[in-house]
Design an enzyme around this catalytic site. Structure first.
Site, PDB file in Angstrom:
ATOM      1  N   PHE A  11       0.854  -1.198   0.000  1.00  0.00           N
ATOM      2  CA  PHE A  11       0.000   0.000   0.000  1.00  0.00           C
ATOM      3  C   PHE A  11       0.880   1.234   0.000  1.00  0.00           C
ATOM      4  O   PHE A  11       0.696   2.149   0.783  1.00  0.00           O
ATOM      5  CB  PHE A  11      -0.916  -0.061   1.231  1.00  0.00           C
ATOM      6  CG  PHE A  11      -2.246   0.613   1.017  1.00  0.00           C
ATOM      7  CD1 PHE A  11      -2.958   0.442  -0.153  1.00  0.00           C
ATOM      8  CD2 PHE A  11      -2.791   1.415   2.009  1.00  0.00           C
ATOM      9  CE1 PHE A  11      -4.185   1.053  -0.350  1.00  0.00           C
ATOM     10  CE2 PHE A  11      -4.019   2.033   1.827  1.00  0.00           C
ATOM     11  CZ  PHE A  11      -4.714   1.852   0.644  1.00  0.00           C
ATOM     12  N   THR A  96       4.176  -4.904  -3.901  1.00  0.00           N
ATOM     13  CA  THR A  96       5.305  -4.878  -2.968  1.00  0.00           C
ATOM     14  C   THR A  96       6.573  -4.538  -3.761  1.00  0.00           C
ATOM     15  O   THR A  96       6.565  -4.533  -4.985  1.00  0.00           O
ATOM     16  CB  THR A  96       5.471  -6.261  -2.306  1.00  0.00           C
ATOM     17  OG1 THR A  96       5.363  -7.266  -3.329  1.00  0.00           O
ATOM     18  CG2 THR A  96       4.401  -6.499  -1.262  1.00  0.00           C
ATOM     19  N   LYS A 125       8.464  -6.558  -9.856  1.00  0.00           N
ATOM     20  CA  LYS A 125       9.234  -7.344 -10.816  1.00  0.00           C
ATOM     21  C   LYS A 125      10.021  -8.463 -10.142  1.00  0.00           C
ATOM     22  O   LYS A 125      10.389  -9.458 -10.764  1.00  0.00           O
ATOM     23  CB  LYS A 125      10.237  -6.440 -11.553  1.00  0.00           C
ATOM     24  CG  LYS A 125       9.610  -5.240 -12.203  1.00  0.00           C
ATOM     25  CD  LYS A 125      10.665  -4.187 -12.551  1.00  0.00           C
ATOM     26  CE  LYS A 125      10.047  -2.871 -12.937  1.00  0.00           C
ATOM     27  NZ  LYS A 125       9.592  -2.060 -11.799  1.00  0.00           N
ATOM     28  N   GLY A 206       7.225  10.715  -8.181  1.00  0.00           N
ATOM     29  CA  GLY A 206       6.819   9.361  -7.763  1.00  0.00           C
ATOM     30  C   GLY A 206       7.159   8.300  -8.806  1.00  0.00           C
ATOM     31  O   GLY A 206       6.683   7.174  -8.748  1.00  0.00           O
ATOM     32  N   GLU A 209      12.122   4.388  -8.641  1.00  0.00           N
ATOM     33  CA  GLU A 209      11.959   3.169  -7.839  1.00  0.00           C
ATOM     34  C   GLU A 209      12.112   3.516  -6.359  1.00  0.00           C
ATOM     35  O   GLU A 209      12.787   4.503  -6.023  1.00  0.00           O
ATOM     36  CB  GLU A 209      13.059   2.177  -8.213  1.00  0.00           C
ATOM     37  CG  GLU A 209      12.783   1.398  -9.477  1.00  0.00           C
ATOM     38  CD  GLU A 209      11.626   0.436  -9.311  1.00  0.00           C
ATOM     39  OE1 GLU A 209      11.704  -0.469  -8.491  1.00  0.00           O
ATOM     40  OE2 GLU A 209      10.617   0.615 -10.008  1.00  0.00           O
ATOM     41  N   ASP A 220      16.467  -1.675 -13.208  1.00  0.00           N
ATOM     42  CA  ASP A 220      15.050  -1.611 -13.573  1.00  0.00           C
ATOM     43  C   ASP A 220      14.866  -1.836 -15.084  1.00  0.00           C
ATOM     44  O   ASP A 220      14.013  -2.621 -15.500  1.00  0.00           O
ATOM     45  CB  ASP A 220      14.475  -0.253 -13.145  1.00  0.00           C
ATOM     46  CG  ASP A 220      13.008  -0.117 -13.496  1.00  0.00           C
ATOM     47  OD1 ASP A 220      12.189  -0.789 -12.848  1.00  0.00           O
ATOM     48  OD2 ASP A 220      12.678   0.628 -14.431  1.00  0.00           O
ATOM     49  N   LYS A 224      12.975  -5.076 -16.965  1.00  0.00           N
ATOM     50  CA  LYS A 224      11.871  -4.932 -17.925  1.00  0.00           C
ATOM     51  C   LYS A 224      12.242  -5.567 -19.260  1.00  0.00           C
ATOM     52  O   LYS A 224      11.424  -6.239 -19.890  1.00  0.00           O
ATOM     53  CB  LYS A 224      11.538  -3.452 -18.122  1.00  0.00           C
ATOM     54  CG  LYS A 224      10.825  -2.851 -16.926  1.00  0.00           C
ATOM     55  CD  LYS A 224      10.656  -1.365 -17.117  1.00  0.00           C
ATOM     56  CE  LYS A 224      10.100  -0.689 -15.897  1.00  0.00           C
ATOM     57  NZ  LYS A 224      10.390   0.749 -15.869  1.00  0.00           N
TER      58      LYS A 224
HETATM   59  N1  LIG Z   1       6.331   3.738  -8.623  1.00  0.00           N
HETATM   60  C1  LIG Z   1       6.057   3.412  -9.872  1.00  0.00           C
HETATM   61  O1  LIG Z   1       5.689   4.278 -10.689  1.00  0.00           O
HETATM   62  C2  LIG Z   1       6.118   1.965 -10.308  1.00  0.00           C
HETATM   63  C3  LIG Z   1       5.807   1.624 -11.652  1.00  0.00           C
HETATM   64  C4  LIG Z   1       5.791   0.274 -12.034  1.00  0.00           C
HETATM   65  C5  LIG Z   1       6.133  -0.714 -11.118  1.00  0.00           C
HETATM   66  N2  LIG Z   1       6.482  -0.356  -9.827  1.00  0.00           N
HETATM   67  C6  LIG Z   1       6.783  -1.422  -8.878  1.00  0.00           C
HETATM   68  O2  LIG Z   1       5.664  -1.495  -7.992  1.00  0.00           O
HETATM   69  C7  LIG Z   1       6.105  -1.925  -6.697  1.00  0.00           C
HETATM   70  C8  LIG Z   1       5.636  -0.923  -5.650  1.00  0.00           C
HETATM   71  O3  LIG Z   1       6.232   0.334  -5.902  1.00  0.00           O
HETATM   72  P1  LIG Z   1       5.921   1.553  -4.916  1.00  0.00           P
HETATM   73  O4  LIG Z   1       6.529   2.745  -5.541  1.00  0.00           O
HETATM   74  O5  LIG Z   1       4.473   1.538  -4.598  1.00  0.00           O
HETATM   75  O6  LIG Z   1       6.768   1.088  -3.626  1.00  0.00           O
HETATM   76  P2  LIG Z   1       6.522   1.537  -2.102  1.00  0.00           P
HETATM   77  O7  LIG Z   1       5.869   2.872  -2.083  1.00  0.00           O
HETATM   78  O8  LIG Z   1       7.810   1.310  -1.402  1.00  0.00           O
HETATM   79  O9  LIG Z   1       5.441   0.466  -1.562  1.00  0.00           O
HETATM   80  C9  LIG Z   1       5.776  -0.863  -1.274  1.00  0.00           C
HETATM   81  C10 LIG Z   1       4.706  -1.398  -0.352  1.00  0.00           C
HETATM   82  O10 LIG Z   1       4.929  -2.795  -0.123  1.00  0.00           O
HETATM   83  C11 LIG Z   1       4.642  -3.041   1.269  1.00  0.00           C
HETATM   84  N3  LIG Z   1       5.229  -4.312   1.712  1.00  0.00           N
HETATM   85  C12 LIG Z   1       6.528  -4.629   1.919  1.00  0.00           C
HETATM   86  N4  LIG Z   1       6.618  -5.909   2.379  1.00  0.00           N
HETATM   87  C13 LIG Z   1       5.356  -6.392   2.438  1.00  0.00           C
HETATM   88  C14 LIG Z   1       4.786  -7.640   2.823  1.00  0.00           C
HETATM   89  N5  LIG Z   1       5.541  -8.650   3.242  1.00  0.00           N
HETATM   90  N6  LIG Z   1       3.437  -7.794   2.758  1.00  0.00           N
HETATM   91  C15 LIG Z   1       2.641  -6.775   2.355  1.00  0.00           C
HETATM   92  N7  LIG Z   1       3.122  -5.564   1.968  1.00  0.00           N
HETATM   93  C16 LIG Z   1       4.460  -5.376   2.014  1.00  0.00           C
HETATM   94  C17 LIG Z   1       5.210  -1.825   1.965  1.00  0.00           C
HETATM   95  O11 LIG Z   1       4.735  -1.779   3.279  1.00  0.00           O
HETATM   96  P3  LIG Z   1       5.009  -0.506   4.252  1.00  0.00           P
HETATM   97  O12 LIG Z   1       3.996   0.509   3.787  1.00  0.00           O
HETATM   98  O13 LIG Z   1       4.716  -1.057   5.603  1.00  0.00           O
HETATM   99  O14 LIG Z   1       6.428  -0.106   4.027  1.00  0.00           O
HETATM  100  C18 LIG Z   1       4.664  -0.729   1.056  1.00  0.00           C
HETATM  101  O15 LIG Z   1       3.345  -0.411   1.387  1.00  0.00           O
HETATM  102  C19 LIG Z   1       7.638  -2.028  -6.765  1.00  0.00           C
HETATM  103  O16 LIG Z   1       7.971  -3.383  -6.961  1.00  0.00           O
HETATM  104  C20 LIG Z   1       7.995  -1.205  -7.994  1.00  0.00           C
HETATM  105  O17 LIG Z   1       9.162  -1.700  -8.618  1.00  0.00           O
HETATM  106  C21 LIG Z   1       6.473   0.950  -9.412  1.00  0.00           C
END
Ligand SMILES: NC(=O)c1ccc[n+]([C@@H]2O[C@H](COP(=O)([O-])OP(=O)(O)OC[C@H]3O[C@@H](n4cnc5c(N)ncnc54)[C@H](OP(=O)(O)O)[C@@H]3O)[C@@H](O)[C@H]2O)c1
Length: 339
Positions: A11, A96, A125, A206, A209, A220, A224
């Site tokens: 989240f 995650t 990924k 945002g 990564e 990254d 991909k």
């Molecule tokens: N940002 C982008 O634009 C984008 C685009 C494409 C793909 N992605 C990918 O999408 C994923 C998320 O990115 P993000 O930017 O949203 O990262 P983020 O803001 O760091 O969010 C990661 C979330 O995962 C949670 N988490 C970690 N361990 C967990 C577990 N064991 N069980 C349940 N939840 C857990 C974290 O919990 P806490 O809140 O407690 O820390 C946090 O809420 C990454 O793998 C990233 O590579 C991101």
């Protein structure tokens, strides 16, 4: 109307964007696709929230979702095994941030969902890099879907084009600008910004990564490339097979001097079939005006497929931010139920 139970793992930026987007689009999804998405549970690393009546979900999403732990529904002891009940069809949405070597924590969550008969869509990924073949085979064996557009370019529909529109072609090469952060940095440096300022701007948008080293060291883009090339070229590349040169070291002077010669410096990811081997690399490359990715600037991404019977096919654009990633997750869910 088909009710689709959703369990959301993660989240952060993307997880919250997904919750918000699917909530905003709920009437459109019902009307256009006959799908009613029901958010059953949301997890962070420290616990989760199990949602019952729709009003509770609405309250959570209407407020500041980042403060989920302050909700009266917050349960630090809640485990994913509780909402992922066997026999209740639905989709685990994985947002995650996992280690690309172990695939955890996402890998364990995806394995659990597939074992319990849930479809999976993932923006993460890590699990795919660590166990791509295993997860795809498990899903196929169980008649389940594993959607990973959000991990392989997100709003850039690279997989849709490569797997759908180019069906029947043999793809000799895939070349792409696959990382919005590094493309943004190069574009901003070309406009006079320094590297650190440009990176901070990308973080503020945002798009970087959670660990920006993954962007600027090429991991990254390499991941991909691996997902797109393995899926569309029928390869079985591992991360070690891709030669990766980090972005660091490219200065403003090189960008300006390339521009004077009519070239653009781009952080290109490329896989190419050669006579006896497959060449795979991520590095800064100078491309001419005639190259289809020449004008792909800022947070934009793009990919070119070199095919035997359809020639070169390029797709560019797509939002490079958490909402774009959330939209790619949503697209994968819609396509699961459409098929
Ligand atoms: N940002 C982008 O634009 C984008 C685009 C494409 C793909 N992605 C990918 O999408 C994923 C998320 O990115 P993000 O930017 O949203 O990262 P983020 O803001 O760091 O969010 C990661 C979330 O995962 C949670 N988490 C970690 N361990 C967990 C577990 N064991 N069980 C349940 N939840 C857990 C974290 O919990 P806490 O809140 O407690 O820390 C946090 O809420 C990454 O793998 C990233 O590579 C991101």
């Amino acid at each position: 109307m088909t009710d689709v139970g959703i369990v959301l793992a993660g989240f952060g930026n993307v997880g919250r964007a997904f919750a918000r987007l699917s909530f905003e689009k709920r009437q459109f999804l019902e009307k256009r696709y006959g799908l009613r998405l029901r958010l059953r549970a949301v997890f962070r690393s420290t616990g989760g929230i199990r949602l019952g009546p729709a009003s509770a979900a609405e309250r959570l999403l209407a407020g500041d979702a980042a403060r989920a732990e302050e909700s009266p529904l917050w349960n630090p002891k809640l485990r994913m095994s509780a909402p992922l009940t066997r026999g209740a069809h639905g989709v685990l949405v994985v947002c995650t941030a996992s280690d690309v070597h172990t695939g955890e924590p996402g890998l364990g969550l995806i394995r659990m969902a597939l074992a319990r008969g849930w479809h999976v869509v993932t923006a993460d990924k890590g699990p795919l890099v660590a166990r791509f073949r295993e997860l795809r085979e498990t899903a196929a064996r169980k008649g389940l879907k594993l959607g990973y557009s959000a991990a392989a370019g997100a709003a850039l529909p690279a997989l849709d084009v490569g797997l759908g529109s180019l069906a029947g072609t043999e793809i000799a090469a895939v070349e792409g600008i696959l990382n919005g952060t590094t493309n943004y940095i190069l574009t901003r440096m070309g406009q006079g910004a320094d590297f650190d300022t440009a990176l901070r701007e990308a973080q503020a948008k945002g798009i970087a990564e959670p660990d920006p080293a993954r962007d600027i060291e090429g991991l990254d883009a390499a991941v991909k490339l691996l997902l797109i090339a393995n899926s569309t070229m029928g390869l079985d590349l591992r991360l070690d097979d891709i030669e990766v040169a980090p972005l660091a070291g490219v200065g403003r002077r090189a960008l300006v001097s390339a521009a004077k010669r009519g070239l653009a410096l781009k952080y290109l990811a490329k896989v190419q079939r050669e006579t006896r081997k497959i060449r795979a690399e991520v590095k800064v490359s100078a491309i001419p005006r005639t190259h289809p990715l020449f004008g792909v600037d800022g947070t934009n991404k793009g990919v070119t497929f070199l095919t035997d019977s359809m020639g070169a096919v390029t797709v560019t654009g797509g939002k490079s931010d958490p909402r774009g990633a959330a939209a790619a997750l949503l697209k994968d869910i819609i396509n699961i139920y459409r098929s």
